[in-house]
Design a protein around this motif. Structure first.
Motif, PDB file in Angstrom:
ATOM      1  N   LEU A   1      47.128 -21.886  22.074  1.00  0.00           N
ATOM      2  CA  LEU A   1      45.817 -21.241  22.157  1.00  0.00           C
ATOM      3  C   LEU A   1      45.108 -21.596  23.463  1.00  0.00           C
ATOM      4  O   LEU A   1      44.775 -22.758  23.688  1.00  0.00           O
ATOM      5  N   PRO A   2      44.876 -20.623  24.344  1.00  0.00           N
ATOM      6  CA  PRO A   2      44.075 -20.891  25.529  1.00  0.00           C
ATOM      7  C   PRO A   2      42.605 -20.590  25.230  1.00  0.00           C
ATOM      8  O   PRO A   2      42.295 -19.517  24.733  1.00  0.00           O
ATOM      9  N   VAL A   3      41.734 -21.537  25.484  1.00  0.00           N
ATOM     10  CA  VAL A   3      40.317 -21.336  25.210  1.00  0.00           C
ATOM     11  C   VAL A   3      39.538 -21.370  26.520  1.00  0.00           C
ATOM     12  O   VAL A   3      39.647 -22.322  27.288  1.00  0.00           O
ATOM     13  N   THR A   4      38.785 -20.309  26.774  1.00  0.00           N
ATOM     14  CA  THR A   4      37.946 -20.260  27.956  1.00  0.00           C
ATOM     15  C   THR A   4      36.549 -20.744  27.594  1.00  0.00           C
ATOM     16  O   THR A   4      35.921 -20.181  26.698  1.00  0.00           O
ATOM     17  N   LEU A   5      36.083 -21.786  28.268  1.00  0.00           N
ATOM     18  CA  LEU A   5      34.735 -22.302  28.025  1.00  0.00           C
ATOM     19  C   LEU A   5      33.961 -22.306  29.338  1.00  0.00           C
ATOM     20  O   LEU A   5      34.567 -22.397  30.409  1.00  0.00           O
ATOM     21  N   PRO A   6      32.649 -22.237  29.275  1.00  0.00           N
ATOM     22  CA  PRO A   6      31.856 -22.340  30.504  1.00  0.00           C
ATOM     23  C   PRO A   6      32.164 -23.654  31.231  1.00  0.00           C
ATOM     24  O   PRO A   6      32.467 -24.665  30.580  1.00  0.00           O
ATOM     25  N   ALA A   7      32.073 -23.633  32.566  1.00  0.00           N
ATOM     26  CA  ALA A   7      32.419 -24.812  33.365  1.00  0.00           C
ATOM     27  C   ALA A   7      31.613 -26.037  32.933  1.00  0.00           C
ATOM     28  O   ALA A   7      32.115 -27.170  32.967  1.00  0.00           O
ATOM     29  N   SER A   8      30.365 -25.813  32.503  1.00  0.00           N
ATOM     30  CA  SER A   8      29.542 -26.962  32.116  1.00  0.00           C
ATOM     31  C   SER A   8      30.103 -27.646  30.856  1.00  0.00           C
ATOM     32  O   SER A   8      30.113 -28.872  30.753  1.00  0.00           O
ATOM     33  N   ASP A   9      30.605 -26.858  29.909  1.00  0.00           N
ATOM     34  CA  ASP A   9      31.230 -27.438  28.719  1.00  0.00           C
ATOM     35  C   ASP A   9      32.485 -28.217  29.082  1.00  0.00           C
ATOM     36  O   ASP A   9      32.758 -29.286  28.544  1.00  0.00           O
ATOM     37  N   VAL A  10      33.261 -27.630  29.993  1.00  0.00           N
ATOM     38  CA  VAL A  10      34.498 -28.296  30.400  1.00  0.00           C
ATOM     39  C   VAL A  10      34.171 -29.621  31.098  1.00  0.00           C
ATOM     40  O   VAL A  10      34.807 -30.651  30.839  1.00  0.00           O
ATOM     41  N   ALA A  11      33.138 -29.607  31.917  1.00  0.00           N
ATOM     42  CA  ALA A  11      32.729 -30.836  32.611  1.00  0.00           C
ATOM     43  C   ALA A  11      32.313 -31.904  31.592  1.00  0.00           C
ATOM     44  O   ALA A  11      32.650 -33.085  31.722  1.00  0.00           O
ATOM     45  N   ARG A  12      31.631 -31.465  30.557  1.00  0.00           N
ATOM     46  CA  ARG A  12      31.189 -32.376  29.495  1.00  0.00           C
ATOM     47  C   ARG A  12      32.406 -32.971  28.761  1.00  0.00           C
ATOM     48  O   ARG A  12      32.461 -34.168  28.489  1.00  0.00           O
ATOM     49  N   ILE A  13      33.402 -32.141  28.486  1.00  0.00           N
ATOM     50  CA  ILE A  13      34.612 -32.658  27.829  1.00  0.00           C
ATOM     51  C   ILE A  13      35.308 -33.682  28.732  1.00  0.00           C
ATOM     52  O   ILE A  13      35.763 -34.730  28.277  1.00  0.00           O
ATOM     53  N   PHE A  14      35.385 -33.359  30.032  1.00  0.00           N
ATOM     54  CA  PHE A  14      35.976 -34.314  30.976  1.00  0.00           C
ATOM     55  C   PHE A  14      35.277 -35.669  30.864  1.00  0.00           C
ATOM     56  O   PHE A  14      35.913 -36.714  30.789  1.00  0.00           O
ATOM     57  N   ASP A  15      33.941 -35.642  30.858  1.00  0.00           N
ATOM     58  CA  ASP A  15      33.167 -36.882  30.773  1.00  0.00           C
ATOM     59  C   ASP A  15      33.530 -37.675  29.528  1.00  0.00           C
ATOM     60  O   ASP A  15      33.776 -38.876  29.592  1.00  0.00           O
ATOM     61  N   LEU A  16      33.549 -36.981  28.401  1.00  0.00           N
ATOM     62  CA  LEU A  16      33.811 -37.657  27.135  1.00  0.00           C
ATOM     63  C   LEU A  16      35.254 -38.153  27.049  1.00  0.00           C
ATOM     64  O   LEU A  16      35.524 -39.225  26.510  1.00  0.00           O
ATOM     65  N   ALA A  17      36.167 -37.372  27.619  1.00  0.00           N
ATOM     66  CA  ALA A  17      37.591 -37.704  27.483  1.00  0.00           C
ATOM     67  C   ALA A  17      37.985 -38.870  28.379  1.00  0.00           C
ATOM     68  O   ALA A  17      39.016 -39.503  28.174  1.00  0.00           O
ATOM     69  N   ARG A  18      37.184 -39.128  29.386  1.00  0.00           N
ATOM     70  CA  ARG A  18      37.488 -40.219  30.308  1.00  0.00           C
ATOM     71  C   ARG A  18      37.194 -41.590  29.682  1.00  0.00           C
ATOM     72  O   ARG A  18      37.620 -42.603  30.196  1.00  0.00           O
ATOM     73  N   ASN A  19      36.424 -41.603  28.590  1.00  0.00           N
ATOM     74  CA  ASN A  19      36.111 -42.875  27.925  1.00  0.00           C
ATOM     75  C   ASN A  19      37.363 -43.631  27.494  1.00  0.00           C
ATOM     76  O   ASN A  19      38.425 -43.045  27.362  1.00  0.00           O
ATOM     77  N   GLU A  20      37.165 -44.912  27.240  1.00  0.00           N
ATOM     78  CA  GLU A  20      38.317 -45.710  26.831  1.00  0.00           C
ATOM     79  C   GLU A  20      38.868 -45.267  25.477  1.00  0.00           C
ATOM     80  O   GLU A  20      40.069 -45.154  25.300  1.00  0.00           O
ATOM     81  N   THR A  21      37.955 -45.033  24.524  1.00  0.00           N
ATOM     82  CA  THR A  21      38.442 -44.462  23.270  1.00  0.00           C
ATOM     83  C   THR A  21      38.633 -42.977  23.514  1.00  0.00           C
ATOM     84  O   THR A  21      37.696 -42.281  23.904  1.00  0.00           O
ATOM     85  N   PRO A  22      39.818 -42.494  23.319  1.00  0.00           N
ATOM     86  CA  PRO A  22      40.078 -41.097  23.650  1.00  0.00           C
ATOM     87  C   PRO A  22      39.253 -40.151  22.781  1.00  0.00           C
ATOM     88  O   PRO A  22      38.923 -40.473  21.636  1.00  0.00           O
ATOM     89  N   LEU A  23      38.942 -39.021  23.360  1.00  0.00           N
ATOM     90  CA  LEU A  23      38.155 -38.021  22.656  1.00  0.00           C
ATOM     91  C   LEU A  23      39.070 -37.218  21.734  1.00  0.00           C
ATOM     92  O   LEU A  23      40.152 -36.777  22.136  1.00  0.00           O
TER      93      LEU A  23
END
Ligand code: SF4
Lengths: 204, 473
Positions: A117-139
């Protein structure tokens, strides 16, 4: 094809734009005639150094992302060649969802043929996911195709997405696309009856 | 119907089934080209489901990506490549699909032989499991690349589900300056709109500068449409198209040709037809273009210098530039025409046709490849090779120190033995400068055939317009 309803899993952040299909799966691995077994070659030049040892910096080599089933990337993901080996490799590696601000056309289309499944999200949402996923506990995210929503376990991320209804239906039912089209065989035959077609010469 | 574009005319004539106008349409496919890399799994799917190829008479297979470009009488050394090539043979025999194999006298790159032999004709829908299928649009066809599952779908049904793409007119204004080519036009467009600039669109190229291009040059233009993200590139048929088609081996002849001709010309975009988007490119200042980075958008005129990421305001772009320059081993501010190269590749479906070789040979005639440079010419097809040899181009190339090889994709994607070593730098007439495209760690500069020839002589990237004023040594 396995039907896709929802997917919960760890997110691997691949923070690059224009990830091309030559990177997803380099051409030396396109010679196989099978559809399976491409996962080992995914992002080969990024994952492995020349002597074959894994590069520790690369995201998919880091232990917290090993089991990721959701890949998040920058814009224009999958540009370049039409090779379906790219979705095959992603799927074989374990991914079921790719999230990005935009995709290249052929790649996007190829995903649906393979239960990815490819999901297109606004760049701001993707940036937010990047931020959260970079944490030590994986998102960990839940992607729900039925409801067309994405949400994190802890509730700090929540959004909905849109998708073509036909593509959604086919993915959710895991349908064999050819089988469906063959139901229209009569329409195809009658089209052929009225269509002027230069045939290829025999005995080429 | 009011005024229509070429695309709309072809689209509407090929709809087999569509529930509502905003849903995907089932399109009939007039020509299906197949090659060894993206087809084995499709045939396998047919076999497993007990299906057959619906229209082998509209299907045509060729070996091109993997084939050796050296001595064809020897067995293929790479066992996996050999298996893929043999598999295509087995599949074509089993499913009754015509195949131009390694030993066919006109074998070549699928996008070269389709138009060259006259299999590709205006008004057709054409697909192939290959993104550069857009090349065929130069003759006024709607031609696009598909994935392997879709290859299987077309084999089984001769149709394909497609969402209607948007249309984009790319209007080239003014005259193309001396020393510049169709390759420079398309690189300039990609630089302008970016590698995703035409995503979701079919491009039609218009303007006097396009009308004055030969069909072979038009193919270069349409070929790289995908490098701007477009679904397809196309050009309305005109008298130039008709003259090209008239002499192809497999186009209609005599009165049949005249009937076809009238039909083909009627497909051209009507005056006043609307496109969803219009992009204008001014050609007045066009210079020979060269890529400096790791995607085709990262290009500049040869007269420029390597750009400086510190000057780029957008942080994301700046970081991409840094990454690209590091991979390419380039320092900002270096004059592009001072970058030394070790390899030169003239060939591919972008620039492997006869005119390309002729123009490169004109630059090379009487000169020598610089010391330390390995240069190769890989004709796009058996016919290109024969024609070139008939007019003596092979002699010009080999006398200058070029290798003259057998037709195939070769160094365009480096699936066979033709690859660069890590760190090696090439001037290449192909279409993609992605990381590792020509071999792991390879550094590719995309240029026109003239510019590739000039680089071979000089040993570094150079402006072909100034080279031609120097006295050959
Ligand atoms: S020449 Fe290059 S771009 Fe063209 S079909 Fe072959 S590999 Fe693809």
């Amino acid at each position: 094809m396995t039907p896709f309803i929802r997917q919960r899993g760890v997110v691997a952040p691949l923070e690059r734009n224009n990830v091309d299909t030559d990177q997803i799966i380099p051409k030396q691995f396109l010679k196989r005639i099978e559809r399976t077994g491409f996962g080992q070659f995914l992002f080969f030049d990024w994952r492995f150094s020349e002597d074959g040892t894994p590069k520790p910096d690369f995201i998919l080599n880091q232990p917290q992302y090993r089991s990721a089933t959701i890949l998040v990337a920058g814009e224009n993901f999958g540009c370049g060649s039409s090779r379906e080996h790219a979705p095959w490799a992603l799927e074989d590696f374990g991914f079921r969802v790719i999230i990005a601000p935009s995709f290249a056309d052929i790649f996007y289309n190829n995903c649906f043929q393979n239960g990815l499944l490819p999901v297109t999200l606004p760049a701001s949402d993707v940036a937010r996911i990047f931020d959260l996923a970079r944490n030590e506990t994986p998102l960990s995210l839940e992607v729900d195709l039925e409801k067309q929503t994405i949400s994190s376990e802890t509730g700090e991320f929540q959004t909905s997405f849109s998708i073509d209804p036909e593509r959604r239906r086919k993915l959710m039912q895991g349908l064999d696309a050819i089988g469906e089209t063959l139901l229209l065989t009569d329409a195809i035959a009658s089209f052929e009856g009225n269509h002027d077609l230069p045939l290829l010469p025999h005995n080429l | 119907m009011g005024s229509q574009t070429l695309f709309e005319k072809i689209w509407h004539r090929h709809i087999v089934h569509q529930d509502t106008p905003d849903q995907a349409a089932l399109l009939y496919i007039d020509r299906h080209y197949i090659h060894e890399v993206t087809s084995p799994q499709a045939f396998d799917g047919l076999r497993q489901a007990g299906r057959r190829v619906r229209r082998p008479d509209l299907t045509m297979a060729v070996m091109d990506h993997n084939v050796p470009t050296s001595d064809r009488s020897l067995p293929i050394r790479d066992a996996i490549a050999r298996r893929q090539i043999e598999q295509l043979e087995i599949n074509c025999r089993e499913f009754d699909v015509p195949l131009w194999d390694l030993h066919h006298p006109s074998q070549g790159i699928v996008h070269i032989i389709g138009p060259e032999q006259g299999f590709t004709q205006p008004g057709m829908t054409i697909v192939c499991g290959d993104s550069h299928t857009s090349t065929h649009g130069a003759l006024g066809a709607l031609a696009f690349g598909i994935g392997t599952s879709e290859v299987e779908h077309v084999l089984a049904t001769q149709t394909l589900w497609q969402q209607k793409p948007k249309t984009m007119e790319v209007r080239f204004r003014g005259r193309r300056p001396e020393g510049t080519t169709a390759k420079d036009m398309i690189l300039a467009l990609i630089r302008h709109i970016g590698i995703a600039g035409a995503t979701g669109h079919v491009i039609e190229y218009t303007g006097d500068a396009v009308r004055s291009l030969s069909i072979e040059e038009r193919m270069t233009l349409c070929n790289m449409s995908i490098e701007a993200g477009a679904r397809a590139g196309m050009i309305s048929p005109d008298e130039t198209t008709m003259e090209y088609l008239r002499t192809r081996p497999y186009t209609p002849k005599g009165t049949e040709f005249e009937t076809a001709r009238a039909h083909w010309l009627s497909l051209a975009t009507d005056p006043g037809a609307q496109f969803d988007r219009v992009v204008e490119i001014d050609l007045e200042d066009l210079a020979p273009m060269v890529t400096w980075g790791t995607n085709p958008e990262m290009n500049a005129p040869i007269t420029a210098t390597v750009p400086d990421p510190d000057q780029e305001k957008d942080p994301v772009r700046a970081s991409m530039m840094r990454h690209a320059l590091e991979y390419m081993g380039l320092t900002p501010g270096t004059a592009l025409n001072a970058i030394p190269i070790q390899r030169v590749f003239i060939g591919s479906c972008t620039n492997g046709r006869l005119e390309d070789l002729e123009r490169a040979a004109r630059v090379i005639d009487g000169r020598r490849v610089a010391d330390g440079v390995r240069a190769m010419v890989v004709p796009g097809s058996g016919q290109v090779k024969r024609e070139a040899e008939r007019i003596g181009l092979d002699k010009i190339f080999t006398a200058a120190g070029f290798e003259w090889r057998e037709p195939g994709c070769s160094l365009c994607l480096g699936m066979n033995d033709d690859i660069l070593s890590p760190g090696e730098r090439s001037a290449s007439t192909s279409n993609r400068n992605f990381e590792g495209r020509q071999g792991r760690g390879s550094r590719t500069h995309l240029v026109s055939p003239e510019m590739a020839a000039a680089a071979a002589i000089a040993g570094h990237l150079t402006d072909v317009r100034t080279l031609s004023t120097e006295v050959p040594s």
